[in-house]
Write a protein that holds these residues in place. Sequence first.
Motif, PDB file in Angstrom:
ATOM      1  N   HIS A  88      -8.267  -3.800 -13.840  1.00 47.42           N
ATOM      2  CA  HIS A  88      -6.810  -3.803 -13.786  1.00 47.42           C
ATOM      3  C   HIS A  88      -6.355  -2.623 -12.935  1.00 47.42           C
ATOM      4  CE1 HIS A  88      -6.249  -6.924 -16.792  1.00 47.42           C
ATOM      5  NE2 HIS A  88      -7.210  -6.342 -17.492  1.00 47.42           N
ATOM      6  N   LEU A  89      -5.477  -2.893 -11.997  1.00 45.13           N
ATOM      7  CA  LEU A  89      -4.976  -1.841 -11.116  1.00 45.13           C
ATOM      8  C   LEU A  89      -3.953  -0.983 -11.846  1.00 45.13           C
ATOM      9  CD1 LEU A  89      -4.447  -3.872  -7.825  1.00 45.13           C
ATOM     10  CD2 LEU A  89      -6.405  -2.481  -8.444  1.00 45.13           C
ATOM     11  N   PHE A  90      -3.946   0.305 -11.523  1.00 49.44           N
ATOM     12  CA  PHE A  90      -2.950   1.199 -12.097  1.00 49.44           C
ATOM     13  C   PHE A  90      -1.568   0.920 -11.513  1.00 49.44           C
ATOM     14  CE2 PHE A  90      -6.712   4.133 -12.701  1.00 49.44           C
ATOM     15  CZ  PHE A  90      -6.838   3.852 -14.045  1.00 49.44           C
ATOM     16  N   ALA A  91      -1.535   0.500 -10.260  1.00 52.33           N
ATOM     17  CA  ALA A  91      -0.270   0.135  -9.605  1.00 52.33           C
ATOM     18  C   ALA A  91      -0.499  -1.187  -8.886  1.00 52.33           C
ATOM     19  CB  ALA A  91       0.148   1.204  -8.612  1.00 52.33           C
ATOM     20  N   ALA A  92       0.486  -2.064  -8.942  1.00 51.67           N
ATOM     21  CA  ALA A  92       0.373  -3.367  -8.285  1.00 51.67           C
ATOM     22  C   ALA A  92       0.319  -3.184  -6.763  1.00 51.67           C
ATOM     23  CB  ALA A  92       1.554  -4.250  -8.655  1.00 51.67           C
ATOM     24  N   VAL A  93      -0.276  -4.151  -6.093  1.00 53.59           N
ATOM     25  CA  VAL A  93      -0.325  -4.134  -4.636  1.00 53.59           C
ATOM     26  C   VAL A  93       1.029  -4.608  -4.123  1.00 53.59           C
ATOM     27  CG1 VAL A  93      -1.429  -5.113  -2.602  1.00 53.59           C
ATOM     28  CG2 VAL A  93      -2.800  -4.577  -4.609  1.00 53.59           C
ATOM     29  N   HIS A  94       1.642  -3.808  -3.283  1.00 58.12           N
ATOM     30  CA  HIS A  94       2.955  -4.132  -2.737  1.00 58.12           C
ATOM     31  C   HIS A  94       2.816  -4.707  -1.334  1.00 58.12           C
ATOM     32  CE1 HIS A  94       5.115  -2.166  -5.988  1.00 58.12           C
ATOM     33  NE2 HIS A  94       4.207  -1.211  -5.934  1.00 58.12           N
ATOM     34  N   LYS A  95       3.856  -5.382  -0.911  1.00 56.15           N
ATOM     35  CA  LYS A  95       3.865  -5.946   0.440  1.00 56.15           C
ATOM     36  C   LYS A  95       3.714  -4.850   1.483  1.00 56.15           C
ATOM     37  CE  LYS A  95       6.671  -9.992  -0.645  1.00 56.15           C
ATOM     38  NZ  LYS A  95       7.908 -10.716  -0.335  1.00 56.15           N
ATOM     39  N   SER A  96       4.274  -3.687   1.217  1.00 54.10           N
ATOM     40  CA  SER A  96       4.172  -2.575   2.175  1.00 54.10           C
ATOM     41  C   SER A  96       2.722  -2.137   2.361  1.00 54.10           C
ATOM     42  CB  SER A  96       5.040  -1.398   1.732  1.00 54.10           C
ATOM     43  OG  SER A  96       4.638  -0.946   0.452  1.00 54.10           O
ATOM     44  N   ASP A  97       1.911  -2.170   1.282  1.00 50.54           N
ATOM     45  CA  ASP A  97       0.486  -1.830   1.396  1.00 50.54           C
ATOM     46  C   ASP A  97      -0.225  -2.819   2.312  1.00 50.54           C
ATOM     47  OD1 ASP A  97       0.885   0.211  -0.500  1.00 50.54           O
ATOM     48  OD2 ASP A  97       0.464  -1.169  -2.158  1.00 50.54           O
ATOM     49  N   ILE A  98       0.107  -4.089   2.132  1.00 46.85           N
ATOM     50  CA  ILE A  98      -0.518  -5.140   2.942  1.00 46.85           C
ATOM     51  C   ILE A  98      -0.072  -5.008   4.398  1.00 46.85           C
ATOM     52  CG2 ILE A  98      -0.691  -7.639   3.266  1.00 46.85           C
ATOM     53  CD1 ILE A  98      -0.187  -7.850   0.185  1.00 46.85           C
ATOM     54  N   LEU A  99       1.208  -4.709   4.615  1.00 52.82           N
ATOM     55  CA  LEU A  99       1.718  -4.545   5.980  1.00 52.82           C
ATOM     56  C   LEU A  99       1.020  -3.400   6.708  1.00 52.82           C
ATOM     57  CD1 LEU A  99       5.549  -5.058   5.542  1.00 52.82           C
ATOM     58  CD2 LEU A  99       3.961  -6.536   6.738  1.00 52.82           C
ATOM     59  N   LYS A 100       0.805  -2.297   6.019  1.00 55.30           N
ATOM     60  CA  LYS A 100       0.113  -1.156   6.640  1.00 55.30           C
ATOM     61  C   LYS A 100      -1.293  -1.539   7.062  1.00 55.30           C
ATOM     62  CE  LYS A 100       2.642   2.348   4.063  1.00 55.30           C
ATOM     63  NZ  LYS A 100       2.587   3.284   2.940  1.00 55.30           N
ATOM     64  N   LYS A 101      -1.980  -2.290   6.220  1.00 61.42           N
ATOM     65  CA  LYS A 101      -3.355  -2.696   6.527  1.00 61.42           C
ATOM     66  C   LYS A 101      -3.375  -3.695   7.691  1.00 61.42           C
ATOM     67  CE  LYS A 101      -7.601  -2.139   5.304  1.00 61.42           C
ATOM     68  NZ  LYS A 101      -8.283  -0.858   5.351  1.00 61.42           N
ATOM     69  N   ILE A 102      -2.409  -4.614   7.728  1.00 62.68           N
ATOM     70  CA  ILE A 102      -2.324  -5.569   8.839  1.00 62.68           C
ATOM     71  C   ILE A 102      -2.045  -4.826  10.139  1.00 62.68           C
ATOM     72  CG2 ILE A 102      -0.896  -7.416   9.825  1.00 62.68           C
ATOM     73  CD1 ILE A 102      -0.690  -8.582   6.999  1.00 62.68           C
ATOM     74  N   LYS A 103      -1.157  -3.850  10.078  1.00 59.05           N
ATOM     75  CA  LYS A 103      -0.840  -3.051  11.272  1.00 59.05           C
ATOM     76  C   LYS A 103      -2.092  -2.319  11.758  1.00 59.05           C
ATOM     77  CE  LYS A 103       2.233  -0.150  13.578  1.00 59.05           C
ATOM     78  NZ  LYS A 103       2.279  -0.591  14.932  1.00 59.05           N
ATOM     79  N   LYS A 104      -2.848  -1.762  10.828  1.00 60.90           N
ATOM     80  CA  LYS A 104      -4.043  -1.009  11.180  1.00 60.90           C
ATOM     81  C   LYS A 104      -5.144  -1.926  11.742  1.00 60.90           C
ATOM     82  CE  LYS A 104      -7.413   2.175   9.227  1.00 60.90           C
ATOM     83  NZ  LYS A 104      -7.906   2.787   7.987  1.00 60.90           N
ATOM     84  N   ASN A 105      -5.376  -3.053  11.088  1.00 60.47           N
ATOM     85  CA  ASN A 105      -6.481  -3.940  11.491  1.00 60.47           C
ATOM     86  C   ASN A 105      -6.156  -4.821  12.688  1.00 60.47           C
ATOM     87  OD1 ASN A 105      -7.781  -2.853   9.321  1.00 60.47           O
ATOM     88  ND2 ASN A 105      -8.111  -4.775   8.254  1.00 60.47           N
ATOM     89  N   PHE A 106      -4.934  -5.360  12.739  1.00 60.99           N
ATOM     90  CA  PHE A 106      -4.583  -6.349  13.763  1.00 60.99           C
ATOM     91  C   PHE A 106      -3.581  -5.832  14.789  1.00 60.99           C
ATOM     92  CE2 PHE A 106      -5.564  -8.763   9.862  1.00 60.99           C
ATOM     93  CZ  PHE A 106      -6.683  -9.441  10.305  1.00 60.99           C
ATOM     94  N   ASN A 107      -3.036  -4.648  14.555  1.00 62.63           N
ATOM     95  CA  ASN A 107      -2.039  -4.045  15.441  1.00 62.63           C
ATOM     96  C   ASN A 107      -0.815  -4.963  15.611  1.00 62.63           C
ATOM     97  OD1 ASN A 107      -1.018  -1.956  16.954  1.00 62.63           O
ATOM     98  ND2 ASN A 107      -1.909  -2.711  18.863  1.00 62.63           N
ATOM     99  N   LEU A 108      -0.333  -5.493  14.491  1.00 63.13           N
ATOM    100  CA  LEU A 108       0.829  -6.372  14.493  1.00 63.13           C
ATOM    101  C   LEU A 108       1.923  -5.778  13.623  1.00 63.13           C
ATOM    102  CD1 LEU A 108      -0.862  -9.846  13.997  1.00 63.13           C
ATOM    103  CD2 LEU A 108       0.194  -8.997  16.078  1.00 63.13           C
ATOM    104  N   ASP A 109       3.148  -5.835  14.107  1.00 63.05           N
ATOM    105  CA  ASP A 109       4.295  -5.377  13.328  1.00 63.05           C
ATOM    106  C   ASP A 109       4.962  -6.577  12.681  1.00 63.05           C
ATOM    107  OD1 ASP A 109       4.170  -2.628  13.781  1.00 63.05           O
ATOM    108  OD2 ASP A 109       5.127  -2.839  15.735  1.00 63.05           O
TER     109      ASP A 109
END
Length: 145
Positions: A88-109
């Motif tokens: 169980h995660l201490f904090a839920a995964v937010h859309k902003s977390d996913i967006l940061k990872k997409i930006k880092k991996n795929f270089n997409l805004d």
Amino acid sequence: MKIILKEDIKKLGQKGEVKAVSPGYARNFLIAKNLAEKATPNKIKTAKKKAKKREKRKLRQEKENEKILETFKSKEITLKMKSNEEGHLFAAVHKSDILKKIKKNFNLDLKEKNIILDKPIKQTGQSNIKIKLADQEAKLKLTIK
């Protein structure tokens, strides 16, 4: 009476369209509130040219969206989050977390409205995320460790 819409109006039409409405509705409401203008032959020609440009722009955007969504097919991103022994995660995964990872991996805004989560992610493991651009969708695998 023929008018050209200056803005999108529910149940009537979209900006730039030529519509036939009753003279009272046109004069007393649409033209008075600057939502439309009286259609003349020159204005109709201009409106048609603008409509063609909008259509071309829309097609170009759809092709661009397809290319972007194609990059997500059979791809996966991994997030490392703090969790307890049961996963169980201490904090839920937010859309902003996913967006940061997409930006880092795929270089997409992308924007938060482009990511669709069925439910909040509060467990480690794999999840499928929907990425939606306009009317097109793609799925992206998300692994949380």
